[in-house]
Design an enzyme around this catalytic site. Structure first.
Site, PDB file in Angstrom:
ATOM      1  N   ARG A  89      -5.583  -2.477  -6.156  1.00 30.98           N
ATOM      2  CA  ARG A  89      -6.585  -2.745  -5.127  1.00 30.98           C
ATOM      3  C   ARG A  89      -7.576  -1.582  -5.038  1.00 30.98           C
ATOM      4  O   ARG A  89      -7.264  -0.446  -5.379  1.00 30.98           O
ATOM      5  CB  ARG A  89      -5.906  -2.961  -3.769  1.00 30.98           C
ATOM      6  CG  ARG A  89      -5.135  -1.755  -3.292  1.00 30.98           C
ATOM      7  CD  ARG A  89      -4.689  -1.931  -1.852  1.00 30.98           C
ATOM      8  NE  ARG A  89      -3.613  -2.894  -1.715  1.00 30.98           N
ATOM      9  CZ  ARG A  89      -3.033  -3.175  -0.555  1.00 30.98           C
ATOM     10  NH1 ARG A  89      -3.427  -2.562   0.556  1.00 30.98           N
ATOM     11  NH2 ARG A  89      -2.059  -4.038  -0.483  1.00 30.98           N
ATOM     12  N   ARG A 106       0.843  -1.198   0.000  1.00 29.91           N
ATOM     13  CA  ARG A 106       0.000   0.000   0.000  1.00 29.91           C
ATOM     14  C   ARG A 106       0.879   1.249   0.000  1.00 29.91           C
ATOM     15  O   ARG A 106       1.968   1.257   0.544  1.00 29.91           O
ATOM     16  CB  ARG A 106      -0.904  -0.023   1.228  1.00 29.91           C
ATOM     17  CG  ARG A 106      -1.999   1.033   1.243  1.00 29.91           C
ATOM     18  CD  ARG A 106      -3.020   0.683   2.331  1.00 29.91           C
ATOM     19  NE  ARG A 106      -2.421   0.729   3.650  1.00 29.91           N
ATOM     20  CZ  ARG A 106      -2.433   1.797   4.450  1.00 29.91           C
ATOM     21  NH1 ARG A 106      -3.009   2.913   4.034  1.00 29.91           N
ATOM     22  NH2 ARG A 106      -1.894   1.752   5.648  1.00 29.91           N
ATOM     23  N   SER A 118      -4.789  -7.923   5.999  1.00 33.13           N
ATOM     24  CA  SER A 118      -4.140  -8.555   4.846  1.00 33.13           C
ATOM     25  C   SER A 118      -5.062  -9.563   4.184  1.00 33.13           C
ATOM     26  O   SER A 118      -5.112  -9.661   2.949  1.00 33.13           O
ATOM     27  CB  SER A 118      -2.849  -9.253   5.301  1.00 33.13           C
ATOM     28  OG  SER A 118      -1.926  -8.331   5.804  1.00 33.13           O
ATOM     29  N   GLN A 161       5.796 -10.747   2.569  1.00 31.46           N
ATOM     30  CA  GLN A 161       5.872  -9.422   3.162  1.00 31.46           C
ATOM     31  C   GLN A 161       7.012  -8.631   2.523  1.00 31.46           C
ATOM     32  O   GLN A 161       8.157  -9.097   2.484  1.00 31.46           O
ATOM     33  CB  GLN A 161       6.123  -9.527   4.667  1.00 31.46           C
ATOM     34  CG  GLN A 161       5.029 -10.269   5.416  1.00 31.46           C
ATOM     35  CD  GLN A 161       3.986  -9.331   5.988  1.00 31.46           C
ATOM     36  OE1 GLN A 161       3.631  -8.345   5.366  1.00 31.46           O
ATOM     37  NE2 GLN A 161       3.516  -9.635   7.166  1.00 31.46           N
ATOM     38  N   ARG A 186      17.542 -21.593  35.393  1.00 32.42           N
ATOM     39  CA  ARG A 186      17.693 -20.936  34.089  1.00 32.42           C
ATOM     40  C   ARG A 186      18.579 -21.801  33.194  1.00 32.42           C
ATOM     41  O   ARG A 186      19.737 -22.080  33.528  1.00 32.42           O
ATOM     42  CB  ARG A 186      18.327 -19.563  34.252  1.00 32.42           C
ATOM     43  CG  ARG A 186      17.446 -18.551  34.984  1.00 32.42           C
ATOM     44  CD  ARG A 186      18.191 -17.247  35.223  1.00 32.42           C
ATOM     45  NE  ARG A 186      18.541 -16.571  33.980  1.00 32.42           N
ATOM     46  CZ  ARG A 186      17.764 -15.654  33.406  1.00 32.42           C
ATOM     47  NH1 ARG A 186      16.600 -15.321  33.956  1.00 32.42           N
ATOM     48  NH2 ARG A 186      18.148 -15.080  32.291  1.00 32.42           N
ATOM     49  N   ASN A 191       7.711   0.979   0.828  1.00 30.45           N
ATOM     50  CA  ASN A 191       7.826  -0.197  -0.022  1.00 30.45           C
ATOM     51  C   ASN A 191       8.742  -0.005  -1.227  1.00 30.45           C
ATOM     52  O   ASN A 191       9.207  -0.990  -1.800  1.00 30.45           O
ATOM     53  CB  ASN A 191       6.443  -0.647  -0.483  1.00 30.45           C
ATOM     54  CG  ASN A 191       5.603  -1.165   0.656  1.00 30.45           C
ATOM     55  OD1 ASN A 191       6.004  -2.067   1.374  1.00 30.45           O
ATOM     56  ND2 ASN A 191       4.432  -0.576   0.863  1.00 30.45           N
TER      57      ASN A 191
END
Length: 425
Positions: free
Chosen positions: A96, A37, A107, A128, A186, A47
């Site tokens: 889109r 987008r 998504s 992604q 631990r 992007n």
């Protein structure tokens, strides 16, 4: 989408060595889809922002295309600039609608719209854009879980060795408690397997699952574990320099370029014209540049020299340049983009397969789009991904040739490491 590589066909089949076709996907249409987008709260136009010299979506598109596992590779966007970059990197574009371009849109909703517009798609791999250390081998191995092992959905994870504690609200008298350890015992890192976390790199799902259940994870579910060094996510500005350093060491740089465009005046020459007593015009070419061109040709990189139609001196030397370098010499106008793209289309190449060396602001678009690009030391064009230490006509072409060959060698090593067979996969 770019043409398929060696040993493949555009119908999604492979040759088995006997000339027969073997379906990789069992007749199902497998699509890669990157959601990009235009609006970004953290980083504007994130992007397509350059990361280590490549638009962010370029890294994942290169991995998807070179995996050769997809019948189609798409970018879903609402932005004109992102659409241009996506197409230059070999992807198809789904524009889109405004309904699925909002901040609150999930998504899955965007993928559902894509599937309604492209009913031939049976399996979607949602990649992604913010995971630029993705490699083709990751996609190949993950897709096998669906195509061969019968899973309905697969998603990427990374193993982490982190101790988790319950959050306590500010002002509360409540004490925190551990979620996954006993503080009295631990474990050492080497004695603990750690835990699996989604790293958000990709989600592969069947169309039926996405459309009917509204989820990309369901049915018979599997995960694909990625290495920690490849699990990079970019969300805010502070992530950018960290991601860039990670990419330079662990990123996928492709298979190396197969075509290089190089301006003559200002790159191969220093731009000066020498006037002789007998009236002849002359230019000089550095021996380092000629040697660099020969090395590229020896490594199967075709070199095309670009001259200006307005440069009568260079025009008179075209024949000599062809003989001297063994390169095609092509005259271009002031804006070389369209003419360069026409050559690429004829050779069925994408920008990721191309290197470009220029020396003028009119070259900026080509420098930005090319997989590898450079300018001489004395030419400040910011769009270039590499600035030579040497000047035009003084060895800059030879220097860039060495850079191109180094990237090709890096790509070959990565392909060997990722077990990618260039001829048969």
């Amino acid at each position: 989408m770019a043409a398929r590589k060696r040993g493949t066909h555009e119908d999604g089949h492979l040759q088995d060595g006997t000339g027969s076709k073997v379906s990789r996907t069992g007749g199902r249409h497998v699509a890669a889809l990157v959601l990009a987008r235009g609006g970004s709260k953290g980083i504007p136009l994130k992007n397509i922002k350059l990361l280590a010299g490549v638009p962010l979506i370029g890294w994942v598109l290169r991995a998807a295309l070179d995996s050769e596992m997809f019948d189609s590779v798409w970018v879903s966007t609402d932005d004109d600039e992102i659409e241009k970059v996506a197409k230059c990197w070999g992807a198809k574009v789904h524009r889109r609608s405004p309904e699925v371009s909002k901040d609150i849109t999930s998504s899955v909703e965007t993928i559902q719209e894509f599937l309604r517009k492209n009913p031939e798609v049976d399996i979607v791999c949602h990649i992604q854009a913010t995971s630029p250390c993705l490699h083709p081998s990751h996609l190949q191995e993950a897709l096998k879980k669906i195509l061969e092992d019968g899973f309905d959905s697969v998603f990427s994870v990374v193993r982490r060795h982190q101790f988790r504690w319950k959050e306590v609200k500010k002002g509360s008298n409540e004490c925190t408690t551990p979620f996954n350890i006993d503080p009295r015992r631990r474990p050492r890192r080497q004695d603990w397997d750690g835990e699996l976390y989604e790293n958000g790199s990709f989600y592969i799902s069947s169309k039926e699952l996405i459309m009917k259940e509204g989820s990309s994870q369901g049915g018979k579910v599997a995960y694909y574990e990625m290495e920690a060094e490849h699990s990079v996510d970019i969300d805010v500005d502070i992530d950018w320099p960290v991601a860039e350093q990670r990419i330079l060491r662990y990123g996928y740089f492709g298979r190396g370029v197969s075509l290089m465009f190089c301006k003559v005046s200002g790159c191969l020459t220093d731009g000066r014209v020498l006037l002789s007593i007998n009236g002849q015009d002359m230019v000089s070419v550095h021996s380092k540049d000629l040697a660099g061109i020969k090395k590229l040709q020896k490594d199967d990189v075709e070199v095309v020299l670009l001259t200006s139609r307005d440069d009568a001196v260079t025009e008179s030397l075209t024949t000599k340049l062809k003989t001297l370098t063994g390169c095609e010499v092509m005259a271009v106008g002031e804006e070389p983009l369209q003419e360069v793209q026409a050559v690429m289309e004829k050779k069925k190449l994408d920008w990721k397969d191309v290197a470009y060396m220029g020396n003028d602001p009119t070259d900026a678009r080509c420098l930005s789009l090319a997989g590898l690009s450079a300018v001489p030391a004395d030419v400040p064009v910011e769009a270039a991904k590499y600035t030579c230490l040497l000047g035009g006509g003084a060895g800059a072409v030879g220097e860039f040739a060495e850079h191109v060959l180094l990237q090709k060698e890096t790509a070959k090593c990565q392909m060997k490491q990722d077990r990618i067979d260039r001829l048969n996969f």
